[in-house]
Write an enzyme that holds these catalytic residues in place. Structure first.
Site, PDB file in Angstrom:
ATOM      1  N   GLY A  48     -18.921  -4.298 -15.719  1.00  0.00           N
ATOM      2  CA  GLY A  48     -20.120  -4.485 -14.893  1.00  0.00           C
ATOM      3  C   GLY A  48     -21.120  -5.342 -15.644  1.00  0.00           C
ATOM      4  CB  ALA A  49     -20.383  -7.882 -18.184  1.00  0.00           C
ATOM      5  CB  SER A  50     -21.999 -10.278 -13.650  1.00  0.00           C
ATOM      6  OG  SER A  50     -21.787  -9.273 -12.686  1.00  0.00           O
ATOM      7  CE1 TYR A 237     -30.088   6.977  -8.295  1.00  0.00           C
ATOM      8  CE2 TYR A 237     -29.688   8.880  -9.695  1.00  0.00           C
ATOM      9  CZ  TYR A 237     -29.454   7.566  -9.381  1.00  0.00           C
ATOM     10  OH  TYR A 237     -28.573   6.829 -10.128  1.00  0.00           O
ATOM     11  CB  VAL A 276     -36.065  -4.482  -9.318  1.00  0.00           C
ATOM     12  CG1 VAL A 276     -35.569  -5.073  -8.008  1.00  0.00           C
ATOM     13  CG2 VAL A 276     -37.466  -3.963  -9.169  1.00  0.00           C
ATOM     14  CB  THR A 277     -30.419  -3.502 -10.484  1.00  0.00           C
ATOM     15  OG1 THR A 277     -30.118  -2.248  -9.861  1.00  0.00           O
ATOM     16  CG2 THR A 277     -30.958  -3.281 -11.886  1.00  0.00           C
TER      17      THR A 277
HETATM   18  P1  NAD Z   1     -26.044  -3.842 -10.669  1.00  0.00           P
HETATM   19  O1  NAD Z   1     -25.796  -3.849  -9.209  1.00  0.00           O
HETATM   20  O2  NAD Z   1     -27.091  -4.756 -11.204  1.00  0.00           O
HETATM   21  O3  NAD Z   1     -24.692  -4.204 -11.482  1.00  0.00           O
HETATM   22  C1  NAD Z   1     -23.429  -3.779 -11.076  1.00  0.00           C
HETATM   23  C2  NAD Z   1     -22.351  -4.477 -11.887  1.00  0.00           C
HETATM   24  O4  NAD Z   1     -21.092  -3.925 -11.505  1.00  0.00           O
HETATM   25  C3  NAD Z   1     -22.238  -5.992 -11.652  1.00  0.00           C
HETATM   26  O5  NAD Z   1     -21.894  -6.633 -12.868  1.00  0.00           O
HETATM   27  C4  NAD Z   1     -21.057  -6.105 -10.677  1.00  0.00           C
HETATM   28  O6  NAD Z   1     -20.347  -7.350 -10.736  1.00  0.00           O
HETATM   29  C5  NAD Z   1     -20.188  -4.980 -11.199  1.00  0.00           C
HETATM   30  N1  NAD Z   1     -19.221  -4.485 -10.220  1.00  0.00           N
HETATM   31  C6  NAD Z   1     -19.445  -3.864  -9.035  1.00  0.00           C
HETATM   32  N2  NAD Z   1     -18.272  -3.512  -8.467  1.00  0.00           N
HETATM   33  C7  NAD Z   1     -17.290  -3.909  -9.316  1.00  0.00           C
HETATM   34  C8  NAD Z   1     -15.884  -3.822  -9.313  1.00  0.00           C
HETATM   35  N3  NAD Z   1     -15.209  -3.227  -8.311  1.00  0.00           N
HETATM   36  N4  NAD Z   1     -15.202  -4.365 -10.351  1.00  0.00           N
HETATM   37  C9  NAD Z   1     -15.837  -4.982 -11.376  1.00  0.00           C
HETATM   38  N5  NAD Z   1     -17.184  -5.066 -11.450  1.00  0.00           N
HETATM   39  C10 NAD Z   1     -17.898  -4.544 -10.435  1.00  0.00           C
HETATM   40  O7  NAD Z   1     -26.310  -2.322 -11.069  1.00  0.00           O
HETATM   41  P2  NAD Z   1     -27.236  -1.588 -12.140  1.00  0.00           P
HETATM   42  O8  NAD Z   1     -28.439  -1.074 -11.444  1.00  0.00           O
HETATM   43  O9  NAD Z   1     -27.369  -2.381 -13.378  1.00  0.00           O
HETATM   44  O10 NAD Z   1     -26.330  -0.313 -12.432  1.00  0.00           O
HETATM   45  C11 NAD Z   1     -25.506  -0.170 -13.571  1.00  0.00           C
HETATM   46  C12 NAD Z   1     -25.483   1.281 -13.983  1.00  0.00           C
HETATM   47  O11 NAD Z   1     -26.803   1.643 -14.421  1.00  0.00           O
HETATM   48  C13 NAD Z   1     -25.134   2.232 -12.836  1.00  0.00           C
HETATM   49  O12 NAD Z   1     -24.354   3.285 -13.321  1.00  0.00           O
HETATM   50  C14 NAD Z   1     -26.496   2.747 -12.409  1.00  0.00           C
HETATM   51  O13 NAD Z   1     -26.430   4.002 -11.768  1.00  0.00           O
HETATM   52  C15 NAD Z   1     -27.184   2.839 -13.759  1.00  0.00           C
HETATM   53  N6  NAD Z   1     -28.659   2.943 -13.700  1.00  0.00           N
HETATM   54  C16 NAD Z   1     -29.371   2.112 -12.911  1.00  0.00           C
HETATM   55  C17 NAD Z   1     -30.751   2.263 -12.829  1.00  0.00           C
HETATM   56  C18 NAD Z   1     -31.594   1.358 -11.948  1.00  0.00           C
HETATM   57  O14 NAD Z   1     -32.767   1.676 -11.717  1.00  0.00           O
HETATM   58  N7  NAD Z   1     -31.044   0.254 -11.487  1.00  0.00           N
HETATM   59  C19 NAD Z   1     -31.413   3.264 -13.578  1.00  0.00           C
HETATM   60  C20 NAD Z   1     -30.646   4.058 -14.427  1.00  0.00           C
HETATM   61  C21 NAD Z   1     -29.258   3.907 -14.465  1.00  0.00           C
END
Ligand code: NAD
Length: 399
Positions: A48-50, A237, A276-277
């Site tokens: 999930g590196a992008s 949540y 925000v993501t």
């Molecule tokens: P994001 O949507 O920015 O990133 C998701 C990543 O997953 C992307 O790189 C995407 O390409 C990859 N991805 C999705 N489906 C895929 C698949 N089938 N195969 C390969 N790659 C795939 O999300 P984020 O908000 O950065 O979330 C990442 C983690 O952090 C999650 O577990 C989320 O619950 C956690 N988190 C997020 C927040 C927040 O406020 N955004 C807060 C705390 C924890």
């Protein structure tokens, strides 16, 4: 072509390659300004590196710790007529900057839940001595669905309360209207589906597979990210379907820790603040909560985004800052959000905010800027009226 934002609800279906590169560079600058992460990881796999927290993890590991990285993501390349996804452009920009700075980096674009993608990672790591054995695996997937590798069934996650319907305030980010929403509770199948997608099963499969292949260093660490939140977000949540999936991460982390610890490794769940993501903007309560949280935290001078959170987390975990561990063994980075005075102020504003006073009572403008920023818009110094080529290569990844 000239790329403009095309927002559809909580997603933007276009992305700007130059703006995404500017956003990546800003993150690199933040990490570099903080100096080296001494004793940090050297060979890192980020799943999930992008975008979001995974992209920040890759950037901090590379530019803070000098790590070689393998990044896995699911993104869409651009074509001459259509822009690619933001994560594609982020990854292209990351590769360019990493290569210019002499850091080894490889990427794979595909479904991380699948056995095929795991096979590809294994084959690649067997060949690439600069990347294996891994000393850190970051699991940062956020996905609305998962095709189960054993059954072929596609599970879809839902964002619903558990037990009873929840009425909550909500913000329509297109129309800037504040209203009240009522979300019916999930049934048992929906809860199980959400855990199947966002719980720990796939994380466990990754570690077990790489361990069986001898591709993890003795001292290998692994982390998955979670959000806990407080009273306002809990009904939709922490106590909801996504919260059930996150509890499953705790269960799996304990199993993985038991496997890795005897040889000096670790498994952790890291609790991060709300940012925000693309993933968080899809969670019904988050846009309004974040707009208010930004207002309060910016006034206090404590506002942080993905890169500040992750850089701080890695420094904490690798011994540069005191560790903050909770009673469940999770590493906490969300303290600045959960401070009682911050939460009290957001809770005070929560019932007061409405469509008319949204701009003054909350930082909706800041929220929108960050949301568009996810897709490479609203970046300083970018000429958005200029023609750009939407076809951008990532070395070694098929367009
Ligand atoms: P994001 O949507 O920015 O990133 C998701 C990543 O997953 C992307 O790189 C995407 O390409 C990859 N991805 C999705 N489906 C895929 C698949 N089938 N195969 C390969 N790659 C795939 O999300 P984020 O908000 O950065 O979330 C990442 C983690 O952090 C999650 O577990 C989320 O619950 C956690 N988190 C997020 C927040 C927040 O406020 N955004 C807060 C705390 C924890």
């Amino acid at each position: 072509m000239i790329v403009t934002p095309k927002v559809r609800g909580f997603v933007c279906i276009t992305a700007h390659p130059v703006g995404c590169a500017v956003a990546v560079q800003r993150q690199i600058d933040v990490v570099r300004a903080r100096g080296a992460i001494d004793g940090g990881p050297a060979r890192v796999l980020v799943i999930g590196a992008s975008t979001g927290y995974g992209l920040a993890s890759r950037i901090a590991a590379t530019f803070g710790s000098g790590a070689a990285t393998l990044g896995v993501f699911f993104e869409r390349p651009g074509t001459p007529k259509r822009s690619g996804s933001a994560g594609w452009y982020h990854s292209a920009a990351f590769h360019e900057a990493a290569s210019a700075a002499g850091h080894h980096a490889l990427s794979l674009n595909g479904d991380a839940f699948s056995t095929e993608l795991k096979d590809q990672v294994v084959a690649l790591l067997r060949e690439d001595k600069a990347l294996a054995p891994l000393d850190l695996l970051v699991y940062s997937l956020a996905s609305p669905r998962r095709q189960h590798p054993d059954t072929g069934i596609t599970h879809k996650s839902v964002l619903k309360p558990i037990g009873a319907a929840v009425e909550s305030r909500s913000l329509n980010t297109d129309s800037a209207e504040v209203s009240t929403m009522c979300i019916e509770p999930a049934n048992e199948a929906e809860i199980a589906d959400t855990v199947a997608v966002m719980g720990g099963d796939d994380w466990q499969r990754w570690i077990e597979r790489l361990s069986a292949e001898g591709l993890l260093a003795d001292h290998c660490r692994t982390v998955a990210y979670t959000y806990i939140g407080d009273r306002l977000t809990r009904p939709l949540y922490g106590d909801a379907t996504i919260g059930a999936a996150k509890k499953d991460l705790d269960r799996v982390s304990a199993l993985l820790h038991a496997r890795l610890a005897p040889s000096g490794g670790q498994s952790r769940v890291a609790v991060l603040k709300a940012v925000v993501t693309q993933a968080s903007s899809a969670i019904p309560i988050m846009p309004l909560y974040l707009a208010l949280l930004f207002k309060v935290m910016k006034e206090r001078g404590t506002h942080e985004g993905c890169i500040e959170q992750i850089d701080g987390f890695l420094r904490q975990w690798y011994g540069q800052e005191p560790e903050c561990v909770d009673s469940e063994g999770r590493l906490r980075r969300d303290g600045i959000e959960l401070l009682p005075e911050v939460q009290r102020e957001v809770e005070r504003l929560w019932p007061l905010v409405n469509t008319e006073n949204l701009q003054s009572l909350s930082d909706f403008a800041g929220y929108q800027r960050e949301f568009l920023g996810l897709f490479g818009f609203e970046q300083p110094g970018v000429d958005y009226g200029a023609e750009v080529n939407p076809v951008v290569d990532i070395p070694g990844v098929d367009n």
